[in-house]
Design a protein around this motif. Structure first.
Motif, PDB file in Angstrom:
ATOM      1  N   VAL A 211     -35.799  52.160 -58.609  1.00  0.00           N
ATOM      2  CA  VAL A 211     -34.607  51.620 -58.352  1.00  0.00           C
ATOM      3  C   VAL A 211     -34.912  50.737 -57.029  1.00  0.00           C
ATOM      4  CG1 VAL A 211     -32.341  51.616 -57.867  1.00  0.00           C
ATOM      5  CG2 VAL A 211     -33.211  53.223 -59.391  1.00  0.00           C
ATOM      6  N   GLY A 212     -35.115  49.441 -57.166  1.00  0.00           N
ATOM      7  CA  GLY A 212     -35.248  48.649 -55.876  1.00  0.00           C
ATOM      8  C   GLY A 212     -34.164  47.765 -55.566  1.00  0.00           C
ATOM      9  N   THR A 213     -33.916  47.697 -54.115  1.00  0.00           N
ATOM     10  CA  THR A 213     -32.789  46.747 -53.944  1.00  0.00           C
ATOM     11  C   THR A 213     -33.325  45.506 -53.571  1.00  0.00           C
ATOM     12  OG1 THR A 213     -33.058  47.403 -51.607  1.00  0.00           O
ATOM     13  CG2 THR A 213     -31.294  48.490 -53.064  1.00  0.00           C
ATOM     14  N   PHE A 214     -32.600  44.407 -54.199  1.00  0.00           N
ATOM     15  CA  PHE A 214     -33.124  42.892 -54.080  1.00  0.00           C
ATOM     16  C   PHE A 214     -32.093  42.270 -53.328  1.00  0.00           C
ATOM     17  CE2 PHE A 214     -35.811  44.505 -57.406  1.00  0.00           C
ATOM     18  CZ  PHE A 214     -36.659  43.808 -57.396  1.00  0.00           C
ATOM     19  N   THR A 215     -32.537  41.005 -52.554  1.00  0.00           N
ATOM     20  CA  THR A 215     -31.477  40.243 -51.932  1.00  0.00           C
ATOM     21  C   THR A 215     -30.497  39.683 -52.868  1.00  0.00           C
ATOM     22  OG1 THR A 215     -32.930  38.546 -51.890  1.00  0.00           O
ATOM     23  CG2 THR A 215     -33.138  40.259 -49.858  1.00  0.00           C
ATOM     24  N   GLU A 216     -29.383  39.067 -52.222  1.00  0.00           N
ATOM     25  CA  GLU A 216     -28.366  38.501 -53.327  1.00  0.00           C
ATOM     26  C   GLU A 216     -29.088  37.147 -53.811  1.00  0.00           C
ATOM     27  OE1 GLU A 216     -24.901  37.270 -51.438  1.00  0.00           O
ATOM     28  OE2 GLU A 216     -25.929  37.373 -49.481  1.00  0.00           O
ATOM     29  N   ALA A 217     -29.909  36.543 -53.078  1.00  0.00           N
ATOM     30  CA  ALA A 217     -30.607  35.363 -53.475  1.00  0.00           C
ATOM     31  C   ALA A 217     -31.589  35.534 -54.589  1.00  0.00           C
ATOM     32  CB  ALA A 217     -31.433  34.616 -52.234  1.00  0.00           C
ATOM     33  N   ASP A 218     -32.544  36.812 -54.360  1.00  0.00           N
ATOM     34  CA  ASP A 218     -33.369  37.244 -55.575  1.00  0.00           C
ATOM     35  C   ASP A 218     -32.852  37.598 -56.596  1.00  0.00           C
ATOM     36  OD1 ASP A 218     -35.401  36.239 -53.654  1.00  0.00           O
ATOM     37  OD2 ASP A 218     -35.920  38.299 -52.990  1.00  0.00           O
ATOM     38  N   VAL A 219     -31.666  38.492 -56.672  1.00  0.00           N
ATOM     39  CA  VAL A 219     -31.222  39.065 -57.700  1.00  0.00           C
ATOM     40  C   VAL A 219     -30.485  37.941 -58.634  1.00  0.00           C
ATOM     41  CG1 VAL A 219     -28.752  39.342 -57.060  1.00  0.00           C
ATOM     42  CG2 VAL A 219     -29.810  41.028 -58.580  1.00  0.00           C
ATOM     43  N   THR A 220     -30.234  36.701 -58.385  1.00  0.00           N
ATOM     44  CA  THR A 220     -29.890  35.728 -59.360  1.00  0.00           C
ATOM     45  C   THR A 220     -30.817  35.193 -60.344  1.00  0.00           C
ATOM     46  OG1 THR A 220     -30.072  33.973 -57.530  1.00  0.00           O
ATOM     47  CG2 THR A 220     -28.048  34.986 -57.371  1.00  0.00           C
ATOM     48  N   ARG A 221     -32.170  35.404 -59.677  1.00  0.00           N
ATOM     49  CA  ARG A 221     -33.297  35.137 -60.658  1.00  0.00           C
ATOM     50  C   ARG A 221     -33.593  36.244 -61.525  1.00  0.00           C
ATOM     51  NH1 ARG A 221     -37.631  32.616 -56.483  1.00  0.00           N
ATOM     52  NH2 ARG A 221     -38.197  31.384 -58.150  1.00  0.00           N
ATOM     53  N   LEU A 222     -33.160  37.325 -61.609  1.00  0.00           N
ATOM     54  CA  LEU A 222     -33.703  38.379 -62.344  1.00  0.00           C
ATOM     55  C   LEU A 222     -32.787  38.440 -63.447  1.00  0.00           C
ATOM     56  CD1 LEU A 222     -33.864  41.315 -59.748  1.00  0.00           C
ATOM     57  CD2 LEU A 222     -35.694  39.805 -60.739  1.00  0.00           C
ATOM     58  N   LYS A 223     -33.568  38.811 -64.900  1.00  0.00           N
ATOM     59  CA  LYS A 223     -32.806  39.115 -65.942  1.00  0.00           C
ATOM     60  C   LYS A 223     -33.294  40.344 -66.533  1.00  0.00           C
ATOM     61  CE  LYS A 223     -32.420  34.360 -66.980  1.00  0.00           C
ATOM     62  NZ  LYS A 223     -32.623  33.215 -67.898  1.00  0.00           N
ATOM     63  N   VAL A 224     -32.645  40.940 -67.306  1.00  0.00           N
ATOM     64  CA  VAL A 224     -33.043  42.391 -68.160  1.00  0.00           C
ATOM     65  C   VAL A 224     -34.244  41.982 -69.128  1.00  0.00           C
ATOM     66  CG1 VAL A 224     -32.479  44.117 -69.888  1.00  0.00           C
ATOM     67  CG2 VAL A 224     -30.926  43.502 -67.926  1.00  0.00           C
ATOM     68  N   GLY A 225     -35.162  42.407 -68.900  1.00  0.00           N
ATOM     69  CA  GLY A 225     -36.309  42.478 -69.839  1.00  0.00           C
ATOM     70  C   GLY A 225     -37.526  41.581 -69.064  1.00  0.00           C
ATOM     71  N   GLN A 226     -37.334  41.220 -68.072  1.00  0.00           N
ATOM     72  CA  GLN A 226     -38.486  40.479 -67.166  1.00  0.00           C
ATOM     73  C   GLN A 226     -39.520  41.362 -66.823  1.00  0.00           C
ATOM     74  OE1 GLN A 226     -36.156  38.758 -64.012  1.00  0.00           O
ATOM     75  NE2 GLN A 226     -36.468  36.498 -64.989  1.00  0.00           N
ATOM     76  N   ALA A 227     -40.777  41.128 -66.883  1.00  0.00           N
ATOM     77  CA  ALA A 227     -41.967  41.989 -66.821  1.00  0.00           C
ATOM     78  C   ALA A 227     -42.103  42.298 -65.192  1.00  0.00           C
ATOM     79  CB  ALA A 227     -43.257  41.321 -67.197  1.00  0.00           C
ATOM     80  N   ALA A 228     -42.594  43.360 -64.774  1.00  0.00           N
ATOM     81  CA  ALA A 228     -42.797  43.726 -63.335  1.00  0.00           C
ATOM     82  C   ALA A 228     -44.008  44.426 -63.194  1.00  0.00           C
ATOM     83  CB  ALA A 228     -41.630  44.704 -62.968  1.00  0.00           C
ATOM     84  N   THR A 229     -44.638  44.486 -61.920  1.00  0.00           N
ATOM     85  CA  THR A 229     -45.879  45.002 -61.363  1.00  0.00           C
ATOM     86  C   THR A 229     -45.408  46.078 -60.315  1.00  0.00           C
ATOM     87  OG1 THR A 229     -47.106  43.266 -62.231  1.00  0.00           O
ATOM     88  CG2 THR A 229     -48.269  44.915 -60.649  1.00  0.00           C
ATOM     89  N   VAL A 230     -45.806  47.454 -60.582  1.00  0.00           N
ATOM     90  CA  VAL A 230     -45.547  48.359 -59.380  1.00  0.00           C
ATOM     91  C   VAL A 230     -46.884  48.668 -58.785  1.00  0.00           C
ATOM     92  CG1 VAL A 230     -44.439  50.234 -58.929  1.00  0.00           C
ATOM     93  CG2 VAL A 230     -43.540  48.889 -60.616  1.00  0.00           C
ATOM     94  N   SER A 231     -46.953  48.810 -57.484  1.00  0.00           N
ATOM     95  CA  SER A 231     -47.807  49.379 -56.650  1.00  0.00           C
ATOM     96  C   SER A 231     -47.359  50.267 -55.926  1.00  0.00           C
ATOM     97  CB  SER A 231     -48.660  48.141 -55.879  1.00  0.00           C
ATOM     98  OG  SER A 231     -47.512  47.497 -54.817  1.00  0.00           O
TER      99      SER A 231
END
Length: 378
Positions: A211-231
């Motif tokens: 569970v990451g916290t994204f800025t309000e500018a970045d979260v507008t570019r997110l959609k459910v189902g988008q791929a992510a990479t975790v390090s």
């Protein structure tokens, strides 16, 4: 022989004239964006075709997507505990037991009362009422007896054991005991890595998330189902895939910065990953394939217009371009350049200067700066 004052003045004036001419030439070249064929050119890079990706990132910690706080449904003395923190268990496995002596006696008595009521006259209202009361008492005694055994409702890892053999527990009407697979005090399936303080905490380590916290500018570019990479901070070179599964509609504000919690469910998690580890999440929010690209450092944006410095035949020309996806390292060029063109890497190219123009040009794009310079699509 000493020079006359007149000759000395002529020499000084000539030197000043040469210096002045050189300064004027340099200023002109700076304003026009052109250099001579013999002048040293700045570092250039060729326009190539490739893939441009834009991403946003955040940090968080590894937690289980499904946890339970397990409690005995009845009270009593802890007879045995069969697991410890870190143990992996299977669904239905016995985790701990209470001394069931009293519960067994109560169950036997309730069974006898039920059998007596069944043998009585259940055809009358009084007889039927006695039967119903005896049946309910038997069911309650049976639940209490089964509640002396704590079983795993699903396969997972023991997070903590909050009791000892020989100790006493008060029991919980909402607990999970006796083989029940229902939820406990943590009724949801999206609690954190630890539950709410049950006798035993169980987590499904096969279903992990960040569970990451994204800025309000970045979260507008997110959609459910988008791929992510975790390090993972503690595991250099180790990464896992994932996807966005939930975007919290309620913001969290800290130090006047508004952020939104976003859940990323992990897939193909490496064996080295452990609950609680700090992780960084990168989500691809835009992508363009098989397009013309230049390094983002080669593009300057000012007043809503993007330009590059095009080098052709030893001459620098400012060329206006139309950009597409602005990636982390490269920018898509939709028009204004051709594959193979050479452009200059600019030190502060990506800085946006609003409505300000070029120095000394009064905010406009005239004053000898040539836009296009033959760099358009041919």
């Amino acid at each position: 022989m000493k020079l006359s004052l007149r000759r000395r003045a002529l020499i000084v004036n000539g030197a000043l004239a040469v210096l002045l001419a050189g300064g004027v030439g340099a200023a002109y070249a700076s304003l026009t964006g052109e250099t001579g064929a013999g002048a040293a050119l700045p570092a250039t890079v060729a326009v190539t075709r490739g893939t441009v990706m834009a991403s946003v990132s955040a940090s968080g910690s590894v937690e289980s997507a499904r946890t339970r706080s397990l409690d005995f449904t009845g009270g009593g003395t802890v007879e045995s505990i069969n697991v410890k923190a870190g143990d992996r268990v299977k669904k239905g496995q016995v985790l701990a037991r209470l001394d069931d002596t009293e519960a067994a006696e109560n169950l036997d008595a309730a069974r006898a009362s039920l059998e007596a009521a069944e043998d009585g006259d259940t055809g009358t209202a009084s007889g039927y009422s006695q039967y119903v009361n005896a049946l309910n008492a038997y069911k309650q005694a049976k639940r209490a007896y089964e509640g002396t055994v704590l079983k795993a409702p699903f396969s997972g890892t023991i997070i903590s054991v909050n009791g000892t053999a020989g100790g006493s527990v008060g029991g919980s009407s909402g607990g999970t005991g006796g083989g029940s697979t229902g939820s406990t005090a943590s009724t949801g399936s999206t609690t954190g890595a630890t539950g709410s303080g049950g006798f035993i905490e169980l987590a499904d380590t096969g279903k992990l998330r960040i569970v990451g916290t994204f800025t309000e500018a970045d979260v507008t570019r997110l959609k459910v189902g988008q791929a992510a990479t975790v390090s993972f901070d503690a595991l250099p070179g180790v990464s896992a895939g994932g996807k966005v599964t939930q975007i919290d509609p309620v913001a969290q504000t800290s130090d006047n910065v508004v952020r939104y919690p976003v859940t990323i469910s992990l897939s193909d998690v490496p064996a080295q990953v452990r609950l609680g580890q700090t992780a960084s999440v990168q989500v691809v929010v835009d992508r363009a394939e098989d397009v013309l690209t230049v390094p983002s450092t080669a593009v300057r944006t000012a007043g809503g217009q993007s330009t590059v410095i095009l080098v052709r035949g030893g001459t620098q020309t400012t060329a206006r371009v139309e950009v597409g996806v602005k990636g982390d390292q490269a920018t898509e060029i939709r028009s204004g350049l051709n594959e193979g063109d050479l452009v200059v890497r600019q030190a502060n190219a990506t800085a946006t200067t609003g409505q300000q123009g070029f120095p000394g040009l009064g905010g406009g794009l005239g004053g000898g700066v040539r836009i296009g310079g033959g760099g358009g699509n041919r």
